[in-house]
Motif scaffolding. Sequence first.
Motif, PDB file in Angstrom:
ATOM      1  N   LEU A  80      27.783  26.914  57.152  1.00 24.68           N
ATOM      2  CA  LEU A  80      28.335  27.028  55.931  1.00 24.68           C
ATOM      3  C   LEU A  80      28.373  28.131  55.151  1.00 24.68           C
ATOM      4  N   LEU A 125      36.626  23.927  56.060  1.00 29.92           N
ATOM      5  CA  LEU A 125      35.084  23.236  55.999  1.00 29.92           C
ATOM      6  C   LEU A 125      34.985  22.376  57.287  1.00 29.92           C
ATOM      7  N   GLY A 126      36.127  21.784  57.684  1.00 30.79           N
ATOM      8  CA  GLY A 126      35.966  21.022  58.983  1.00 30.79           C
ATOM      9  C   GLY A 126      35.419  21.916  60.120  1.00 30.79           C
ATOM     10  N   MET A 129      31.750  22.902  59.804  1.00 31.59           N
ATOM     11  CA  MET A 129      30.814  21.783  60.225  1.00 31.59           C
ATOM     12  C   MET A 129      30.999  21.504  61.682  1.00 31.59           C
ATOM     13  N   ALA A 137      30.567  24.993  49.749  1.00 34.00           N
ATOM     14  CA  ALA A 137      31.537  25.127  50.719  1.00 34.00           C
ATOM     15  C   ALA A 137      32.936  24.139  50.629  1.00 34.00           C
ATOM     16  N   LYS A 138      32.633  23.164  49.892  1.00 38.50           N
ATOM     17  CA  LYS A 138      33.741  22.376  49.483  1.00 38.50           C
ATOM     18  C   LYS A 138      34.614  22.896  48.473  1.00 38.50           C
ATOM     19  N   ARG A 139      34.022  23.442  47.595  1.00 40.59           N
ATOM     20  CA  ARG A 139      34.807  24.495  46.484  1.00 40.59           C
ATOM     21  C   ARG A 139      35.194  25.500  46.941  1.00 40.59           C
ATOM     22  N   THR A 141      38.854  25.717  52.251  1.00 41.65           N
ATOM     23  CA  THR A 141      39.945  24.700  52.374  1.00 41.65           C
ATOM     24  C   THR A 141      39.503  23.404  52.965  1.00 41.65           C
ATOM     25  N   GLY A 142      40.076  22.374  53.236  1.00 41.13           N
ATOM     26  CA  GLY A 142      39.710  21.229  54.074  1.00 41.13           C
ATOM     27  C   GLY A 142      39.463  21.505  55.550  1.00 41.13           C
ATOM     28  N   ARG A 199      39.854  32.311  49.872  1.00 35.91           N
ATOM     29  CA  ARG A 199      38.815  31.574  49.354  1.00 35.91           C
ATOM     30  C   ARG A 199      38.303  31.705  48.050  1.00 35.91           C
ATOM     31  N   TYR A 248      26.931  22.588  51.271  1.00 35.14           N
ATOM     32  CA  TYR A 248      28.223  21.740  51.403  1.00 35.14           C
ATOM     33  C   TYR A 248      28.845  21.613  50.154  1.00 35.14           C
ATOM     34  N   ALA A 249      28.224  21.398  49.157  1.00 35.32           N
ATOM     35  CA  ALA A 249      28.856  21.246  47.743  1.00 35.32           C
ATOM     36  C   ALA A 249      29.602  22.685  47.398  1.00 35.32           C
TER      37      ALA A 249
END
Length: 460
Positions: free
Chosen positions: A76, A306-307, A310, A297-299, A302-303, A241, A294-295
């Motif tokens: 991440l 992030l996927g 992970m 990276a979530k901001r 993009t989805g 980003r 994770y928090a």
Amino acid sequence: MTLIALHAGIAIAAVVLLILVPRVEPVIALVIGSIYLGLASGLGFDDTMKTIVDGFGDIMAEVGLLIGFGVLLGSLLNSMGALQKLVEKLLRALGPGKLSYALAAALTAVFPSIYVDVQLVLAAPLARSAAPRMGRDGLALMGGALSAGILVGYVFVVPGLGTLAVAGLLDVPLGTMLIYGFVLGPVTALLTVFLYHRLLKRGFWNKERDEAVGDRDEAVRETDAAGEAADGGETEGRTERRTPPLTVSLLPIVVPLLLIATGAIAEAAGVESDVLTFLGDPAFALFVGLLGGYALAKRALTGEQLGESMTQGFNSTGQILLVTGVGGSLGAVIGKSGLDDTLAGVFSADAGMPVVVTVLLVWLVAALLHLAIGSIAVAAIAAAGIVAPIMGSLDVPAEVLALAIGSGSLFALQVNSNFFWMFQTLLGVTTRGALKALTFVTALASVVSLVLVLGVSLVT
């Protein structure tokens, strides 16, 4: 017992040769060696397999969650470009003259190598861009700083995976490894860069022969593209980003280290507190770091990004856990075989062997395994598996043995490692150049750290 030692030697040699010659995967080679040793030492079919399974389970209980959380966190942070931000700020603040030292120290202490291949991919563009401003040997110096910084952190500094694996196999508290590694790691990296720089000034590097002129433009384009993507720029198919500030990006690494350190200090001071024990638990501390990463990276991502990050972390976790667990299996079989009595007679200070000689022998075993196998992690795990069953007979603290194994397993990373070829390509050097900036530097770092470990052994 001599026969048992012979079978153990055959098993270890078979593991090394299987990995080195036909290039069998380490997991498969380690299981084959474990089965052979169990059967040859008289454990029988049932006990051999039971010992292999139990050994795997025991080491997973020790470090499984730590490795899983650490790999995901590293993936991440690398996806958000935190490493690039740090190095760029150092370049602006320190200038090119001190950048190699700052880079080595930062890679070792601030970003210990959870994920060495990705760390190399992300740091290489910045090293390449800074090199022209550092004189004729700039590329060589930055390459040496990358080698020392990334790989010294891997074997000495929590949560480096080499450190976690050896500490788990030798049952060394991570708080203790954190304290020793946070001192020895950066000191080793800085001394190594200093000595390497002195050699460069004496003509050690030949730009015409050690830098890949023909491939340089292509390497620059590839590494610059990787750097732009990691720094938050736009690449094809991706959106820009929203990367957090550097101080915020570092929190997922800094907070777990502070939690572990607080727990270790409280324990050493005799403070009894269930809350501090809970907060300082390494698994919980790394989980807190993973939640924070994770928090962020979530901001920032993009989805889809992030996927991908992970998924990459999960894929890497499986491979690392298998190698680590099977290394524990080999150690368990060695413990059941009765070899511990034979090795205890060789290693034990009671048999007339000084502590310094014991440390040197442990370092040598790890170094030889790394030279043959080509993997720092596998060499460290195999060496720890050999030493773990006889630790009770050695008059050397477990943390010193762990440091000696880390030091030895660092020795001379070379052509039988995929990291070697990644380093050569991404840095834009020839094979000869990689042998100097990577193989020689890791050998130098190993020897420098050995001197430091020997010093520690004399005062503990």
